[in-house]
Design an enzyme around this catalytic site. Structure first.
Site, mmCIF file in Angstrom:
data_model
loop_
_atom_site.group_PDB
_atom_site.id
_atom_site.type_symbol
_atom_site.label_atom_id
_atom_site.label_comp_id
_atom_site.label_asym_id
_atom_site.label_seq_id
_atom_site.Cartn_x
_atom_site.Cartn_y
_atom_site.Cartn_z
ATOM 1 N N ARG A 156 0.834 -1.206 0.000
ATOM 2 C CA ARG A 156 0.000 0.000 0.000
ATOM 3 C C ARG A 156 0.870 1.257 0.000
ATOM 4 O O ARG A 156 1.324 1.703 1.051
ATOM 5 C CB ARG A 156 -0.913 -0.003 1.225
ATOM 6 N N ASP A 206 -4.909 4.836 14.087
ATOM 7 C CA ASP A 206 -3.979 5.268 13.044
ATOM 8 C C ASP A 206 -4.514 6.542 12.403
ATOM 9 O O ASP A 206 -5.382 7.212 12.972
ATOM 10 C CB ASP A 206 -3.761 4.155 12.018
#
Length: 551
Positions: free
Chosen positions: A165, A447
Protein backbone atom coordinates in the site's frame (compact mmCIF):
# COMPACT_ATOMS: atom_id res chain seq x y z
CA UNK A 1 27.03 13.93 3.80
CA UNK A 2 25.91 15.62 0.58
CA UNK A 3 22.85 14.69 -1.43
CA UNK A 4 23.17 11.70 -3.72
CA UNK A 5 23.19 12.58 -7.39
CA UNK A 6 21.28 10.11 -9.53
CA UNK A 7 20.41 10.52 -13.21
CA UNK A 8 20.22 14.07 -14.51
CA UNK A 9 17.43 15.92 -12.74
CA UNK A 10 17.33 13.67 -9.65
CA UNK A 11 18.52 14.71 -6.19
CA UNK A 12 18.28 12.42 -3.18
CA UNK A 13 18.93 13.16 0.49
CA UNK A 14 21.75 11.24 2.16
CA UNK A 15 20.90 8.02 4.00
CA UNK A 16 19.55 8.15 7.55
CA UNK A 17 22.14 7.06 10.10
CA UNK A 18 22.32 3.29 10.34
CA UNK A 19 20.61 2.63 7.01
CA UNK A 20 23.55 3.19 4.68
CA UNK A 21 23.60 -0.40 3.36
CA UNK A 22 19.81 -0.48 2.81
CA UNK A 23 20.02 2.88 1.03
CA UNK A 24 22.69 1.59 -1.35
CA UNK A 25 20.66 -1.57 -2.05
CA UNK A 26 17.54 0.40 -2.98
CA UNK A 27 18.95 3.44 -4.74
CA UNK A 28 21.00 1.78 -7.47
CA UNK A 29 21.55 3.70 -10.71
CA UNK A 30 19.01 1.43 -12.45
CA UNK A 31 16.37 1.92 -9.74
CA UNK A 32 16.87 5.69 -9.70
CA UNK A 33 16.55 5.84 -13.48
CA UNK A 34 13.32 3.82 -13.34
CA UNK A 35 11.82 6.02 -10.61
CA UNK A 36 12.93 9.18 -12.42
CA UNK A 37 11.26 8.07 -15.66
CA UNK A 38 8.10 7.05 -13.79
CA UNK A 39 7.83 10.40 -12.04
CA UNK A 40 8.77 12.46 -15.09
CA UNK A 41 6.06 10.76 -17.13
CA UNK A 42 3.23 11.00 -14.60
CA UNK A 43 4.07 13.93 -12.32
CA UNK A 44 1.88 16.42 -14.19
CA UNK A 45 -1.07 14.03 -14.08
CA UNK A 46 -0.67 13.63 -10.32
CA UNK A 47 -0.84 17.42 -10.01
CA UNK A 48 -3.92 17.40 -12.24
CA UNK A 49 -5.62 14.84 -9.97
CA UNK A 50 -5.14 17.17 -6.99
CA UNK A 51 -6.33 20.22 -8.93
CA UNK A 52 -9.43 18.34 -10.10
CA UNK A 53 -10.18 17.37 -6.50
CA UNK A 54 -10.03 21.02 -5.46
CA UNK A 55 -12.17 22.00 -8.45
CA UNK A 56 -14.82 19.38 -7.63
CA UNK A 57 -14.92 20.48 -4.00
CA UNK A 58 -15.28 24.13 -5.04
CA UNK A 59 -18.11 23.25 -7.44
CA UNK A 60 -19.99 21.32 -4.74
CA UNK A 61 -19.54 24.20 -2.29
CA UNK A 62 -20.62 26.91 -4.73
CA UNK A 63 -23.54 25.03 -6.22
CA UNK A 64 -24.80 23.31 -3.10
CA UNK A 65 -25.16 20.16 -5.19
CA UNK A 66 -24.74 16.64 -3.88
CA UNK A 67 -23.07 13.73 -5.68
CA UNK A 68 -25.17 11.36 -7.76
CA UNK A 69 -24.47 8.41 -10.01
CA UNK A 70 -23.06 9.93 -13.21
CA UNK A 71 -25.23 10.11 -16.30
CA UNK A 72 -22.13 10.32 -18.49
CA UNK A 73 -21.00 6.86 -17.42
CA UNK A 74 -24.39 5.14 -17.24
CA UNK A 75 -23.41 2.97 -20.22
CA UNK A 76 -20.64 1.38 -18.11
CA UNK A 77 -23.02 0.58 -15.27
CA UNK A 78 -25.77 -0.69 -17.60
CA UNK A 79 -23.53 -2.96 -19.68
CA UNK A 80 -23.92 -6.43 -18.10
CA UNK A 81 -21.12 -8.05 -20.07
CA UNK A 82 -17.79 -6.65 -18.89
CA UNK A 83 -15.76 -8.23 -16.09
CA UNK A 84 -12.46 -7.54 -14.43
CA UNK A 85 -9.52 -9.83 -15.23
CA UNK A 86 -9.44 -13.25 -13.56
CA UNK A 87 -8.65 -13.30 -9.84
CA UNK A 88 -5.10 -14.69 -9.39
CA UNK A 89 -4.89 -17.99 -7.55
CA UNK A 90 -3.16 -16.54 -4.49
CA UNK A 91 -5.88 -13.90 -4.00
CA UNK A 92 -8.87 -16.21 -4.28
CA UNK A 93 -8.82 -17.25 -0.62
CA UNK A 94 -7.87 -14.28 1.53
CA UNK A 95 -10.33 -14.36 4.38
CA UNK A 96 -8.11 -12.61 6.92
CA UNK A 97 -5.29 -10.16 6.26
CA UNK A 98 -3.12 -8.40 8.83
CA UNK A 99 -3.82 -4.67 8.56
CA UNK A 100 -1.90 -1.53 9.54
CA UNK A 101 1.35 -3.43 9.03
CA UNK A 102 4.03 -0.73 8.80
CA UNK A 103 6.96 -2.75 7.36
CA UNK A 104 9.56 -0.53 9.04
CA UNK A 105 8.58 -2.37 12.23
CA UNK A 106 10.82 -5.35 11.46
CA UNK A 107 9.72 -7.48 14.42
CA UNK A 108 6.00 -7.17 13.67
CA UNK A 109 6.60 -7.62 9.93
CA UNK A 110 8.41 -10.92 10.57
CA UNK A 111 5.68 -12.06 12.98
CA UNK A 112 3.09 -11.36 10.29
CA UNK A 113 5.08 -13.32 7.69
CA UNK A 114 5.17 -16.25 10.13
CA UNK A 115 1.46 -15.96 10.96
CA UNK A 116 -1.41 -18.02 9.52
CA UNK A 117 -2.86 -14.89 7.84
CA UNK A 118 -3.60 -15.28 4.14
CA UNK A 119 -2.47 -11.76 3.28
CA UNK A 120 -0.60 -8.77 4.68
CA UNK A 121 -1.51 -5.14 4.10
CA UNK A 122 2.04 -3.83 3.83
CA UNK A 123 1.17 -0.27 4.78
CA UNK A 124 3.18 2.78 3.78
CA UNK A 125 0.05 4.92 4.25
CA UNK A 126 -2.43 5.06 7.15
CA UNK A 127 -0.51 3.00 9.72
CA UNK A 128 2.92 4.38 8.83
CA UNK A 129 4.70 7.67 9.50
CA UNK A 130 6.61 8.38 6.26
CA UNK A 131 9.95 9.54 7.58
CA UNK A 132 12.85 8.83 5.24
CA UNK A 133 14.08 6.27 7.76
CA UNK A 134 10.72 4.46 7.81
CA UNK A 135 10.33 4.43 4.03
CA UNK A 136 13.83 3.04 3.42
CA UNK A 137 13.61 0.51 6.24
CA UNK A 138 10.12 -0.58 5.19
CA UNK A 139 10.85 -0.92 1.47
CA UNK A 140 14.07 -2.78 2.24
CA UNK A 141 12.20 -5.20 4.51
CA UNK A 142 9.71 -5.91 1.70
CA UNK A 143 12.69 -6.42 -0.63
CA UNK A 144 14.18 -8.97 1.77
CA UNK A 145 10.86 -10.79 2.16
CA UNK A 146 10.28 -10.96 -1.61
CA UNK A 147 13.80 -12.31 -2.18
CA UNK A 148 13.66 -14.80 0.73
CA UNK A 149 16.41 -13.07 2.67
CA UNK A 150 14.62 -13.21 6.03
CA UNK A 151 15.44 -16.33 8.10
CA UNK A 152 12.70 -18.46 9.62
CA UNK A 153 9.84 -17.24 7.46
CA UNK A 154 8.12 -19.20 4.68
CA UNK A 155 9.24 -18.86 1.06
CA UNK A 156 7.51 -15.91 -0.60
CA UNK A 157 5.39 -18.33 -2.66
CA UNK A 158 3.93 -19.77 0.58
CA UNK A 159 4.07 -16.82 2.98
CA UNK A 160 1.00 -14.60 3.40
CA UNK A 161 0.62 -12.69 0.16
CA UNK A 162 1.99 -9.13 0.21
CA UNK A 163 -0.60 -6.42 -0.56
CA UNK A 164 1.63 -3.35 -0.82
CA UNK A 165 0.00 0.00 0.00
CA UNK A 166 1.92 3.07 -1.21
CA UNK A 167 1.10 6.52 0.09
CA UNK A 168 -1.94 8.34 -1.32
CA UNK A 169 -1.85 11.11 -3.94
CA UNK A 170 -1.81 13.86 -1.32
CA UNK A 171 1.60 12.88 0.08
CA UNK A 172 5.02 13.97 -1.18
CA UNK A 173 8.50 12.56 -0.61
CA UNK A 174 10.58 15.46 0.71
CA UNK A 175 13.86 13.57 0.28
CA UNK A 176 13.75 13.15 -3.49
CA UNK A 177 13.65 15.93 -6.07
CA UNK A 178 12.92 15.13 -9.69
CA UNK A 179 13.40 17.98 -12.15
CA UNK A 180 13.19 20.56 -9.38
CA UNK A 181 10.06 19.20 -7.67
CA UNK A 182 9.54 16.99 -4.65
CA UNK A 183 8.56 13.50 -5.73
CA UNK A 184 4.94 12.35 -5.35
CA UNK A 185 4.92 9.99 -2.36
CA UNK A 186 2.91 7.22 -4.07
CA UNK A 187 5.20 7.13 -7.11
CA UNK A 188 8.31 7.02 -4.93
CA UNK A 189 6.91 4.08 -2.93
CA UNK A 190 5.35 2.23 -5.86
CA UNK A 191 8.39 2.75 -8.08
CA UNK A 192 10.91 1.32 -5.64
CA UNK A 193 8.64 -1.55 -4.56
CA UNK A 194 7.75 -2.67 -8.07
CA UNK A 195 11.26 -2.21 -9.47
CA UNK A 196 12.93 -4.28 -6.75
CA UNK A 197 10.18 -6.83 -6.08
CA UNK A 198 7.78 -6.92 -9.04
CA UNK A 199 9.49 -9.50 -11.23
CA UNK A 200 10.40 -11.75 -8.29
CA UNK A 201 6.85 -11.70 -6.93
CA UNK A 202 5.44 -12.45 -10.38
CA UNK A 203 7.87 -15.35 -10.88
CA UNK A 204 6.58 -16.85 -7.62
CA UNK A 205 2.89 -16.35 -8.48
CA UNK A 206 2.69 -13.87 -5.61
CA UNK A 207 2.10 -10.48 -7.18
CA UNK A 208 2.89 -7.74 -7.54
CA UNK A 209 -0.30 -6.81 -5.66
CA UNK A 210 -1.19 -3.37 -4.32
CA UNK A 211 -3.72 -1.43 -2.26
CA UNK A 212 -4.56 2.02 -3.63
CA UNK A 213 -5.55 4.55 -0.97
CA UNK A 214 -7.97 7.47 -1.06
CA UNK A 215 -8.93 7.22 -4.74
CA UNK A 216 -11.81 9.66 -5.29
CA UNK A 217 -13.03 8.96 -8.83
CA UNK A 218 -12.62 6.99 -12.05
CA UNK A 219 -10.04 9.42 -13.49
CA UNK A 220 -7.69 8.66 -10.61
CA UNK A 221 -8.19 4.94 -11.24
CA UNK A 222 -7.48 5.58 -14.92
CA UNK A 223 -4.17 7.23 -14.01
CA UNK A 224 -3.14 4.27 -11.87
CA UNK A 225 -4.02 1.99 -14.78
CA UNK A 226 -1.74 3.99 -17.11
CA UNK A 227 1.04 3.73 -14.52
CA UNK A 228 0.56 -0.04 -14.32
CA UNK A 229 0.60 -0.48 -18.11
CA UNK A 230 3.82 1.55 -18.46
CA UNK A 231 5.45 -0.28 -15.55
CA UNK A 232 4.70 -3.73 -16.94
CA UNK A 233 6.08 -2.77 -20.34
CA UNK A 234 9.19 -1.31 -18.74
CA UNK A 235 9.84 -4.34 -16.52
CA UNK A 236 8.90 -6.96 -19.11
CA UNK A 237 5.86 -8.19 -17.19
CA UNK A 238 2.73 -9.44 -19.01
CA UNK A 239 -0.23 -7.05 -19.15
CA UNK A 240 -2.44 -7.62 -16.11
CA UNK A 241 0.38 -8.92 -13.88
CA UNK A 242 -0.13 -6.06 -11.45
CA UNK A 243 -3.35 -6.31 -9.46
CA UNK A 244 -4.71 -3.59 -7.20
CA UNK A 245 -7.46 -3.31 -4.63
CA UNK A 246 -8.91 0.19 -4.44
CA UNK A 247 -9.91 1.42 -1.00
CA UNK A 248 -13.22 3.25 -1.31
CA UNK A 249 -12.46 5.75 1.43
CA UNK A 250 -14.28 8.74 0.02
CA UNK A 251 -17.99 9.43 -0.38
CA UNK A 252 -17.48 10.66 -3.96
CA UNK A 253 -15.81 7.38 -4.92
CA UNK A 254 -18.85 5.46 -3.66
CA UNK A 255 -20.80 6.89 -6.61
CA UNK A 256 -18.18 5.66 -9.11
CA UNK A 257 -17.36 2.15 -7.90
CA UNK A 258 -18.25 0.43 -11.17
CA UNK A 259 -16.37 3.05 -13.16
CA UNK A 260 -13.29 2.57 -10.96
CA UNK A 261 -13.40 -1.19 -11.55
CA UNK A 262 -13.91 -0.58 -15.27
CA UNK A 263 -10.87 1.69 -15.59
CA UNK A 264 -8.70 -0.87 -13.78
CA UNK A 265 -10.38 -3.98 -15.14
CA UNK A 266 -7.18 -5.71 -16.36
CA UNK A 267 -5.47 -4.79 -13.09
CA UNK A 268 -8.28 -4.95 -10.56
CA UNK A 269 -8.20 -7.14 -7.48
CA UNK A 270 -11.41 -5.55 -6.22
CA UNK A 271 -12.58 -2.88 -3.79
CA UNK A 272 -12.31 -2.41 -0.04
CA UNK A 273 -14.57 -0.64 2.44
CA UNK A 274 -13.45 0.87 5.74
CA UNK A 275 -15.52 2.84 8.17
CA UNK A 276 -13.45 5.77 9.47
CA UNK A 277 -11.75 7.36 6.46
CA UNK A 278 -15.05 7.01 4.59
CA UNK A 279 -17.00 8.67 7.41
CA UNK A 280 -14.41 11.45 7.69
CA UNK A 281 -14.79 12.16 3.97
CA UNK A 282 -18.35 13.39 4.63
CA UNK A 283 -16.91 16.12 6.85
CA UNK A 284 -14.17 16.78 4.28
CA UNK A 285 -16.68 17.29 1.45
CA UNK A 286 -19.83 18.52 3.21
CA UNK A 287 -18.83 19.30 6.80
CA UNK A 288 -19.80 22.97 6.60
CA UNK A 289 -23.39 21.97 5.78
CA UNK A 290 -25.67 21.57 8.80
CA UNK A 291 -27.48 18.67 7.12
CA UNK A 292 -24.26 16.63 7.22
CA UNK A 293 -23.51 16.99 10.91
CA UNK A 294 -22.04 13.59 11.79
CA UNK A 295 -23.00 12.48 15.30
CA UNK A 296 -20.71 11.03 17.94
CA UNK A 297 -18.83 8.14 16.32
CA UNK A 298 -18.33 6.37 19.64
CA UNK A 299 -22.11 6.06 20.08
CA UNK A 300 -23.91 6.54 16.77
CA UNK A 301 -21.62 5.59 13.85
CA UNK A 302 -21.17 1.93 12.91
CA UNK A 303 -21.61 -0.37 9.91
CA UNK A 304 -25.24 -1.00 10.85
CA UNK A 305 -26.20 2.60 10.06
CA UNK A 306 -27.98 3.19 6.77
CA UNK A 307 -25.27 5.27 5.04
CA UNK A 308 -22.52 2.77 5.89
CA UNK A 309 -24.58 -0.38 5.42
CA UNK A 310 -25.70 0.88 1.99
CA UNK A 311 -22.11 1.62 1.04
CA UNK A 312 -20.95 -1.87 2.04
CA UNK A 313 -23.88 -3.61 0.32
CA UNK A 314 -23.33 -1.63 -2.88
CA UNK A 315 -19.59 -2.35 -2.83
CA UNK A 316 -20.17 -6.10 -2.49
CA UNK A 317 -22.84 -6.12 -5.20
CA UNK A 318 -20.69 -4.03 -7.56
CA UNK A 319 -17.60 -6.20 -7.11
CA UNK A 320 -19.31 -9.55 -7.41
CA UNK A 321 -21.32 -8.73 -10.52
CA UNK A 322 -18.01 -7.80 -12.19
CA UNK A 323 -16.00 -10.79 -10.87
CA UNK A 324 -13.96 -8.72 -8.39
CA UNK A 325 -13.25 -9.39 -4.73
CA UNK A 326 -14.93 -7.26 -2.05
CA UNK A 327 -13.04 -6.82 1.20
CA UNK A 328 -14.18 -5.32 4.48
CA UNK A 329 -12.50 -3.14 7.04
CA UNK A 330 -10.07 -3.81 9.87
CA UNK A 331 -10.87 -5.04 13.36
CA UNK A 332 -8.88 -2.56 15.44
CA UNK A 333 -9.52 -4.25 18.80
CA UNK A 334 -6.64 -5.72 20.78
CA UNK A 335 -7.45 -9.12 22.26
CA UNK A 336 -6.53 -9.43 25.98
CA UNK A 337 -3.97 -12.19 26.35
CA UNK A 338 -5.69 -14.24 29.06
CA UNK A 339 -8.18 -16.42 27.15
CA UNK A 340 -10.09 -17.16 30.37
CA UNK A 341 -10.66 -13.52 31.29
CA UNK A 342 -14.01 -11.78 30.93
CA UNK A 343 -12.38 -8.98 28.92
CA UNK A 344 -10.96 -11.48 26.40
CA UNK A 345 -14.38 -13.01 25.82
CA UNK A 346 -16.05 -9.60 25.63
CA UNK A 347 -13.65 -8.31 22.95
CA UNK A 348 -13.86 -11.56 20.96
CA UNK A 349 -17.68 -11.47 21.08
CA UNK A 350 -17.77 -7.86 19.87
CA UNK A 351 -15.31 -8.45 17.01
CA UNK A 352 -17.16 -11.62 16.01
CA UNK A 353 -20.51 -9.82 15.88
CA UNK A 354 -19.18 -6.96 13.73
CA UNK A 355 -17.24 -9.20 11.37
CA UNK A 356 -20.17 -11.56 10.97
CA UNK A 357 -22.17 -8.59 9.67
CA UNK A 358 -19.56 -8.16 6.93
CA UNK A 359 -19.48 -11.89 6.13
CA UNK A 360 -23.27 -11.95 5.85
CA UNK A 361 -23.11 -8.90 3.57
CA UNK A 362 -20.94 -11.01 1.25
CA UNK A 363 -17.38 -9.77 1.76
CA UNK A 364 -14.59 -12.09 0.62
CA UNK A 365 -12.24 -11.11 3.44
CA UNK A 366 -11.29 -8.42 5.92
CA UNK A 367 -8.37 -7.33 8.12
CA UNK A 368 -7.39 -7.63 11.76
CA UNK A 369 -4.63 -5.80 13.58
CA UNK A 370 -4.09 -8.24 16.43
CA UNK A 371 -2.59 -11.46 15.07
CA UNK A 372 -4.31 -13.43 17.83
CA UNK A 373 -7.58 -12.67 16.04
CA UNK A 374 -6.47 -14.32 12.78
CA UNK A 375 -7.45 -17.90 13.55
CA UNK A 376 -10.77 -17.11 15.32
CA UNK A 377 -11.82 -14.96 12.36
CA UNK A 378 -10.73 -17.59 9.82
CA UNK A 379 -12.87 -20.12 11.70
CA UNK A 380 -15.77 -17.66 11.57
CA UNK A 381 -15.44 -17.49 7.78
CA UNK A 382 -15.31 -21.26 7.50
CA UNK A 383 -18.38 -21.65 9.69
CA UNK A 384 -20.58 -19.24 7.73
CA UNK A 385 -19.29 -19.57 4.15
CA UNK A 386 -18.33 -22.25 1.68
CA UNK A 387 -15.35 -22.22 -0.65
CA UNK A 388 -12.53 -19.76 -1.16
CA UNK A 389 -14.66 -16.61 -1.45
CA UNK A 390 -18.20 -15.32 -1.85
CA UNK A 391 -18.07 -14.22 -5.48
CA UNK A 392 -21.21 -16.28 -6.07
CA UNK A 393 -23.14 -13.97 -3.70
CA UNK A 394 -24.37 -11.47 -6.30
CA UNK A 395 -26.55 -9.55 -3.85
CA UNK A 396 -29.37 -9.10 -6.36
CA UNK A 397 -31.52 -8.15 -3.36
CA UNK A 398 -29.63 -4.85 -3.03
CA UNK A 399 -30.89 -1.56 -4.45
CA UNK A 400 -28.96 1.48 -3.26
CA UNK A 401 -29.97 5.04 -4.12
CA UNK A 402 -27.92 8.20 -3.76
CA UNK A 403 -30.21 9.11 -0.85
CA UNK A 404 -29.16 5.90 0.93
CA UNK A 405 -25.47 6.74 0.57
CA UNK A 406 -26.00 10.27 1.90
CA UNK A 407 -28.37 9.49 4.81
CA UNK A 408 -26.71 10.85 7.94
CA UNK A 409 -27.41 8.85 11.11
CA UNK A 410 -29.42 10.48 13.89
CA UNK A 411 -27.72 11.28 17.17
CA UNK A 412 -25.88 13.92 19.10
CA UNK A 413 -22.56 14.53 20.81
CA UNK A 414 -21.45 13.13 24.17
CA UNK A 415 -18.82 14.50 26.50
CA UNK A 416 -17.14 11.08 26.41
CA UNK A 417 -17.08 11.09 22.60
CA UNK A 418 -15.65 14.61 22.44
CA UNK A 419 -12.88 13.81 24.93
CA UNK A 420 -12.17 10.52 23.14
CA UNK A 421 -11.79 12.29 19.79
CA UNK A 422 -9.49 14.89 21.35
CA UNK A 423 -7.31 12.19 22.92
CA UNK A 424 -7.03 10.20 19.67
CA UNK A 425 -6.14 13.34 17.70
CA UNK A 426 -3.48 14.47 20.19
CA UNK A 427 -1.98 11.00 20.56
CA UNK A 428 -1.79 10.50 16.80
CA UNK A 429 0.16 13.72 16.36
CA UNK A 430 2.37 12.73 19.30
CA UNK A 431 3.02 9.34 17.65
CA UNK A 432 3.78 11.09 14.35
CA UNK A 433 6.40 13.24 16.09
CA UNK A 434 8.15 10.07 17.24
CA UNK A 435 8.10 8.62 13.72
CA UNK A 436 5.20 6.22 14.30
CA UNK A 437 1.99 6.01 12.28
CA UNK A 438 -0.19 4.22 14.82
CA UNK A 439 -0.55 3.79 18.57
CA UNK A 440 -2.67 1.98 21.16
CA UNK A 441 -5.41 3.56 23.24
CA UNK A 442 -8.10 1.94 25.37
CA UNK A 443 -7.75 -1.49 23.84
CA UNK A 444 -7.70 -0.35 20.21
CA UNK A 445 -5.07 0.39 17.61
CA UNK A 446 -5.49 3.92 16.27
CA UNK A 447 -3.98 5.27 13.04
CA UNK A 448 -4.46 8.13 10.62
CA UNK A 449 -7.96 6.90 9.70
CA UNK A 450 -9.21 7.22 13.27
CA UNK A 451 -7.24 10.45 13.70
CA UNK A 452 -9.02 11.80 10.59
CA UNK A 453 -12.52 11.06 11.89
CA UNK A 454 -11.58 12.33 15.36
CA UNK A 455 -10.26 15.73 14.34
CA UNK A 456 -12.97 16.02 11.62
CA UNK A 457 -15.73 15.59 14.16
CA UNK A 458 -14.26 18.11 16.60
CA UNK A 459 -13.85 20.68 13.80
CA UNK A 460 -17.41 20.12 12.59
CA UNK A 461 -18.98 20.19 16.06
CA UNK A 462 -17.28 23.54 16.75
CA UNK A 463 -18.39 24.88 13.37
CA UNK A 464 -22.04 24.04 14.04
CA UNK A 465 -22.07 24.57 17.80
CA UNK A 466 -23.35 21.05 18.38
CA UNK A 467 -24.80 20.58 21.87
CA UNK A 468 -23.60 17.99 24.34
CA UNK A 469 -26.27 15.47 25.25
CA UNK A 470 -24.89 15.41 28.81
CA UNK A 471 -25.55 19.02 29.80
CA UNK A 472 -26.62 20.94 26.67
CA UNK A 473 -23.37 22.93 26.49
CA UNK A 474 -22.46 23.90 22.92
CA UNK A 475 -19.18 22.58 21.55
CA UNK A 476 -17.12 25.75 21.28
CA UNK A 477 -13.51 26.82 21.00
CA UNK A 478 -13.48 27.55 24.72
CA UNK A 479 -14.86 24.12 25.62
CA UNK A 480 -12.48 22.24 23.31
CA UNK A 481 -9.45 24.15 24.65
CA UNK A 482 -10.59 23.42 28.20
CA UNK A 483 -11.16 19.72 27.53
CA UNK A 484 -7.85 19.43 25.66
CA UNK A 485 -6.08 20.76 28.76
CA UNK A 486 -7.81 18.13 30.86
CA UNK A 487 -6.99 15.34 28.40
CA UNK A 488 -3.40 16.56 28.32
CA UNK A 489 -3.14 16.32 32.11
CA UNK A 490 -4.42 12.73 32.01
CA UNK A 491 -2.09 11.71 29.19
CA UNK A 492 0.93 13.49 30.71
CA UNK A 493 0.67 11.34 33.81
CA UNK A 494 2.08 8.42 31.83
CA UNK A 495 4.98 10.42 30.34
CA UNK A 496 8.31 9.21 31.72
CA UNK A 497 10.52 12.10 30.64
CA UNK A 498 10.54 15.85 30.12
CA UNK A 499 11.05 15.23 26.42
CA UNK A 500 7.92 13.07 26.17
CA UNK A 501 5.83 15.60 28.12
CA UNK A 502 7.03 18.50 25.95
CA UNK A 503 6.27 16.53 22.78
CA UNK A 504 2.76 15.80 24.03
CA UNK A 505 2.18 19.51 24.66
CA UNK A 506 3.39 20.27 21.14
CA UNK A 507 0.96 17.65 19.79
CA UNK A 508 -1.92 19.25 21.71
CA UNK A 509 -1.02 22.68 20.30
CA UNK A 510 -1.03 21.30 16.76
CA UNK A 511 -4.32 19.46 17.32
CA UNK A 512 -6.00 22.68 18.45
CA UNK A 513 -4.50 24.51 15.49
CA UNK A 514 -6.05 21.94 13.13
CA UNK A 515 -9.55 21.81 14.66
CA UNK A 516 -9.85 25.58 15.04
CA UNK A 517 -8.87 26.45 11.48
CA UNK A 518 -11.39 28.45 9.46
CA UNK A 519 -11.01 26.11 6.47
CA UNK A 520 -10.92 22.37 6.96
CA UNK A 521 -7.47 20.86 6.15
CA UNK A 522 -8.20 18.05 3.67
CA UNK A 523 -5.81 15.51 5.23
CA UNK A 524 -4.19 15.55 8.64
CA UNK A 525 -1.25 13.57 7.24
CA UNK A 526 -0.60 16.20 4.56
CA UNK A 527 -0.80 18.91 7.20
CA UNK A 528 1.69 17.14 9.45
CA UNK A 529 3.95 16.07 6.60
CA UNK A 530 4.31 19.63 5.36
CA UNK A 531 4.91 20.99 8.86
CA UNK A 532 7.08 18.09 10.04
CA UNK A 533 10.40 19.91 9.71
CA UNK A 534 9.06 22.94 11.54
CA UNK A 535 7.60 20.83 14.33
CA UNK A 536 10.84 18.94 14.87
CA UNK A 537 12.79 22.21 14.94
CA UNK A 538 10.26 23.70 17.35
CA UNK A 539 10.49 20.63 19.55
CA UNK A 540 14.30 20.77 19.61
CA UNK A 541 14.22 24.46 20.53
CA UNK A 542 11.82 23.85 23.41
CA UNK A 543 13.90 20.93 24.69
CA UNK A 544 17.02 23.11 24.60
CA UNK A 545 15.19 25.73 26.67
CA UNK A 546 14.05 23.06 29.16
CA UNK A 547 17.53 21.52 29.35
CA UNK A 548 19.18 24.92 29.96
CA UNK A 549 16.68 25.73 32.70
CA UNK A 550 17.84 22.60 34.56
CA UNK A 551 21.48 23.70 34.62
Amino acid sequence: MSNKQGPAGVELSPPPTGLEAEYETLFTPEALLFVQELISLFDEEVDEVLRLRASRKAHLDLSGELPKFLKSTAHIRLDPNWRVGPVPLRLRRRHVDVGDLAPCDTERFIQALQSPAQGLQVDFDDGNCPTFHNQIKGIHNVYKAAHNHIPNVPHISRAPVLMMRPRAWNMVEHNMMVEGKQAPGPLFDFGLLVFHCGRTLFANNSGPFFYLSKVENRLEAKLWNKIFVWTQQKLGLPLGSIKATVLIENVLAAFEMEEILFELREHSAGLNCGIWDYSASFVNKFGHRQAFLLPDRSKYVNMEKRFLRSYMDLLVQTCHRRGALATGGMAASLLPRDPLSDSHQRVLTTVTRLKLLEIQAGVDGFMVYDMNLIEPMQKLFQRFTEGDNQLHQLRTDVTVSHEDLLAMPLGGVTLFGLKYNIAVGVLFIDAWLTGKGHFFYRGQVEDSATAEISRSQVWQWIRHGAQLEDDQRPVSRELVVLLTSGVLRELSASCHSVRAKQRLHTAADVFLEVVLKRDFPAFITTYLNEEHTFLNAHQRTQLEIVDKSKL
